[in-house]
Design a protein around this motif. Structure first.
Motif, PDB file in Angstrom:
ATOM      1  N   ARG A   1       0.849  -1.205   0.000  1.00 39.82           N
ATOM      2  CA  ARG A   1       0.000   0.000   0.000  1.00 39.82           C
ATOM      3  C   ARG A   1       0.882   1.251   0.000  1.00 39.82           C
ATOM      4  O   ARG A   1       0.649   2.186  -0.767  1.00 39.82           O
ATOM      5  CB  ARG A   1      -0.906  -0.015   1.223  1.00 39.82           C
ATOM      6  CG  ARG A   1      -1.838   1.163   1.336  1.00 39.82           C
ATOM      7  CD  ARG A   1      -2.759   0.962   2.557  1.00 39.82           C
ATOM      8  NE  ARG A   1      -3.666   2.051   2.716  1.00 39.82           N
ATOM      9  CZ  ARG A   1      -3.441   3.073   3.563  1.00 39.82           C
ATOM     10  NH1 ARG A   1      -2.349   3.102   4.301  1.00 39.82           N
ATOM     11  NH2 ARG A   1      -4.326   4.038   3.655  1.00 39.82           N
TER      12      ARG A   1
ATOM     13  N   VAL B   1       2.450   1.820  -3.426  1.00 31.43           N
ATOM     14  CA  VAL B   1       1.511   2.421  -4.383  1.00 31.43           C
ATOM     15  C   VAL B   1       1.329   3.904  -4.075  1.00 31.43           C
ATOM     16  O   VAL B   1       1.344   4.750  -4.977  1.00 31.43           O
ATOM     17  CB  VAL B   1       0.159   1.662  -4.384  1.00 31.43           C
ATOM     18  CG1 VAL B   1      -0.892   2.411  -5.190  1.00 31.43           C
ATOM     19  CG2 VAL B   1       0.341   0.256  -4.947  1.00 31.43           C
ATOM     20  N   LYS B   2       1.180   4.240  -2.788  1.00 28.74           N
ATOM     21  CA  LYS B   2       1.033   5.650  -2.406  1.00 28.74           C
ATOM     22  C   LYS B   2       2.270   6.454  -2.807  1.00 28.74           C
ATOM     23  O   LYS B   2       2.155   7.569  -3.326  1.00 28.74           O
ATOM     24  CB  LYS B   2       0.783   5.775  -0.897  1.00 28.74           C
ATOM     25  CG  LYS B   2      -0.610   5.332  -0.483  1.00 28.74           C
ATOM     26  CD  LYS B   2      -0.769   5.324   1.017  1.00 28.74           C
ATOM     27  CE  LYS B   2      -1.117   6.702   1.499  1.00 28.74           C
ATOM     28  NZ  LYS B   2      -1.513   6.726   2.917  1.00 28.74           N
TER      29      LYS B   2
ATOM     30  N   THR C   1       4.371   5.727  -5.213  1.00 35.08           N
ATOM     31  CA  THR C   1       4.393   5.801  -6.672  1.00 35.08           C
ATOM     32  C   THR C   1       3.515   6.952  -7.155  1.00 35.08           C
ATOM     33  O   THR C   1       3.919   7.737  -8.026  1.00 35.08           O
ATOM     34  CB  THR C   1       3.927   4.471  -7.291  1.00 35.08           C
ATOM     35  OG1 THR C   1       4.813   3.426  -6.856  1.00 35.08           O
ATOM     36  CG2 THR C   1       3.919   4.527  -8.807  1.00 35.08           C
TER      37      THR C   1
ATOM     38  N   MET D   1      -6.570   6.410  -2.338  1.00 37.68           N
ATOM     39  CA  MET D   1      -5.647   5.481  -1.673  1.00 37.68           C
ATOM     40  C   MET D   1      -5.717   5.622  -0.154  1.00 37.68           C
ATOM     41  O   MET D   1      -5.491   4.655   0.565  1.00 37.68           O
ATOM     42  CB  MET D   1      -4.205   5.713  -2.133  1.00 37.68           C
ATOM     43  CG  MET D   1      -3.760   4.848  -3.275  1.00 37.68           C
ATOM     44  SD  MET D   1      -4.111   3.089  -3.150  1.00 37.68           S
ATOM     45  CE  MET D   1      -3.058   2.552  -1.826  1.00 37.68           C
TER      46      MET D   1
ATOM     47  N   TYR E   1      -4.150  -5.778  -7.099  1.00 43.29           N
ATOM     48  CA  TYR E   1      -4.324  -5.024  -5.861  1.00 43.29           C
ATOM     49  C   TYR E   1      -5.508  -4.103  -6.078  1.00 43.29           C
ATOM     50  O   TYR E   1      -5.434  -3.160  -6.862  1.00 43.29           O
ATOM     51  CB  TYR E   1      -3.054  -4.236  -5.536  1.00 43.29           C
ATOM     52  CG  TYR E   1      -3.129  -3.444  -4.255  1.00 43.29           C
ATOM     53  CD1 TYR E   1      -3.648  -4.004  -3.091  1.00 43.29           C
ATOM     54  CD2 TYR E   1      -2.667  -2.143  -4.201  1.00 43.29           C
ATOM     55  CE1 TYR E   1      -3.704  -3.279  -1.915  1.00 43.29           C
ATOM     56  CE2 TYR E   1      -2.715  -1.410  -3.030  1.00 43.29           C
ATOM     57  CZ  TYR E   1      -3.236  -1.986  -1.901  1.00 43.29           C
ATOM     58  OH  TYR E   1      -3.297  -1.263  -0.731  1.00 43.29           O
TER      59      TYR E   1
ATOM     60  N   SER F   1      -7.427  -1.274  -5.483  1.00 48.08           N
ATOM     61  CA  SER F   1      -7.154  -0.005  -4.827  1.00 48.08           C
ATOM     62  C   SER F   1      -7.523   1.159  -5.738  1.00 48.08           C
ATOM     63  O   SER F   1      -8.636   1.652  -5.686  1.00 48.08           O
ATOM     64  CB  SER F   1      -5.680   0.063  -4.415  1.00 48.08           C
ATOM     65  OG  SER F   1      -4.837  -0.205  -5.523  1.00 48.08           O
TER      66      SER F   1
ATOM     67  N   LEU G   1      -4.018   2.379 -11.088  1.00 48.12           N
ATOM     68  CA  LEU G   1      -2.639   2.736 -11.381  1.00 48.12           C
ATOM     69  C   LEU G   1      -2.067   1.893 -12.514  1.00 48.12           C
ATOM     70  O   LEU G   1      -1.134   2.275 -13.197  1.00 48.12           O
ATOM     71  CB  LEU G   1      -1.788   2.567 -10.117  1.00 48.12           C
ATOM     72  CG  LEU G   1      -0.355   3.032 -10.162  1.00 48.12           C
ATOM     73  CD1 LEU G   1      -0.277   4.533 -10.428  1.00 48.12           C
ATOM     74  CD2 LEU G   1       0.345   2.700  -8.857  1.00 48.12           C
TER      75      LEU G   1
ATOM     76  N   PHE H   1       2.560  -2.443 -12.253  1.00 41.94           N
ATOM     77  CA  PHE H   1       3.752  -1.997 -11.549  1.00 41.94           C
ATOM     78  C   PHE H   1       4.499  -3.222 -11.047  1.00 41.94           C
ATOM     79  O   PHE H   1       3.959  -4.323 -11.003  1.00 41.94           O
ATOM     80  CB  PHE H   1       3.418  -1.030 -10.398  1.00 41.94           C
ATOM     81  CG  PHE H   1       2.651  -1.652  -9.260  1.00 41.94           C
ATOM     82  CD1 PHE H   1       3.316  -2.126  -8.126  1.00 41.94           C
ATOM     83  CD2 PHE H   1       1.269  -1.752  -9.302  1.00 41.94           C
ATOM     84  CE1 PHE H   1       2.615  -2.695  -7.074  1.00 41.94           C
ATOM     85  CE2 PHE H   1       0.563  -2.310  -8.248  1.00 41.94           C
ATOM     86  CZ  PHE H   1       1.240  -2.787  -7.127  1.00 41.94           C
TER      87      PHE H   1
ATOM     88  N   TYR I   1       6.744  -4.888  -7.908  1.00 43.23           N
ATOM     89  CA  TYR I   1       7.002  -4.792  -6.477  1.00 43.23           C
ATOM     90  C   TYR I   1       7.674  -6.085  -6.032  1.00 43.23           C
ATOM     91  O   TYR I   1       7.184  -7.165  -6.349  1.00 43.23           O
ATOM     92  CB  TYR I   1       5.676  -4.561  -5.729  1.00 43.23           C
ATOM     93  CG  TYR I   1       5.802  -4.555  -4.238  1.00 43.23           C
ATOM     94  CD1 TYR I   1       6.357  -3.468  -3.580  1.00 43.23           C
ATOM     95  CD2 TYR I   1       5.374  -5.635  -3.483  1.00 43.23           C
ATOM     96  CE1 TYR I   1       6.483  -3.456  -2.205  1.00 43.23           C
ATOM     97  CE2 TYR I   1       5.490  -5.632  -2.100  1.00 43.23           C
ATOM     98  CZ  TYR I   1       6.049  -4.542  -1.472  1.00 43.23           C
ATOM     99  OH  TYR I   1       6.183  -4.529  -0.113  1.00 43.23           O
TER     100      TYR I   1
ATOM    101  N   ALA J   1      -2.567  -2.671 -10.165  1.00 39.53           N
ATOM    102  CA  ALA J   1      -3.418  -1.913  -9.250  1.00 39.53           C
ATOM    103  C   ALA J   1      -4.652  -1.521 -10.049  1.00 39.53           C
ATOM    104  O   ALA J   1      -4.554  -0.829 -11.066  1.00 39.53           O
ATOM    105  CB  ALA J   1      -2.696  -0.676  -8.723  1.00 39.53           C
TER     106      ALA J   1
END
Length: 151
Positions: free
Chosen positions: A14, A17-18, A20, A76, A101, A103, A106, A109, A111, A118
């Motif tokens: 989380r 993502v925030k 990013t 988010m 994910y 959320s 996005l 991505f 990770y 996302a």
């Protein structure tokens, strides 16, 4: 094709993502400020009208992108990282094909060396998965998937 199912730290995911989204906002702010400064430098004569118009159009598009990113950033903050046995907003869903994910929108991505997507709860993929449990299957766009794990 079976996905490798690892235990991911959803809080760290989380935050990733925030971060990013925040990085994208910072980059966009730089380009927006650069373009605004450039418009001030363009001479105020009629021969530069078309250049000024193009710059104004670019500023308009950058503003739209900034609004979308700020909205995503607010969304988010509403995404919780509580575990559930059913797919819901904030779930990390690992299927036999991909890692999703739920959320914000996005997109793709990476990770911890793995590919994730996302997706927002409004997306067709999320809508078909919402409420499902581990072991359930679904088909979207003629692609059959099985939910292997919900984190």
């Amino acid at each position: 094709m079976k996905m490798l199912v690892k235990d991911y730290d959803k809080t760290a995911l989380r935050n990733f993502v925030k971060d990013t989204i925040s990085g994208k906002i910072k980059s966009l702010e730089f380009y927006l400020n650069f373009t605004l400064e450039a418009t001030r430098e363009v001479k105020k004569t009629s021969k530069y009208d078309s250049i000024r118009e193009e710059m104004q159009e670019e500023i308009y598009h950058l503003d739209k992108q900034m609004f979308a990113l700020k909205t995503m950033q607010k969304k988010m903050n509403q995404v919780l990282h509580h575990s559930s046995d059913r797919v819901k907003l904030g779930s990390l869903v690992i299927t036999n094909k991909a890692r999703f994910y739920l959320s914000v929108s996005l997109g793709e991505f990476f990770y911890e060396g793995d590919r994730f997507y996302a997706i927002s709860e409004e997306s067709p993929m999320a809508k078909i998965m919402l409420g499902k449990t581990e072991g359930e299957e679904f088909v979207l766009n003629r692609i059959h998937q099985k939910i292997e794990k919900i984190i």
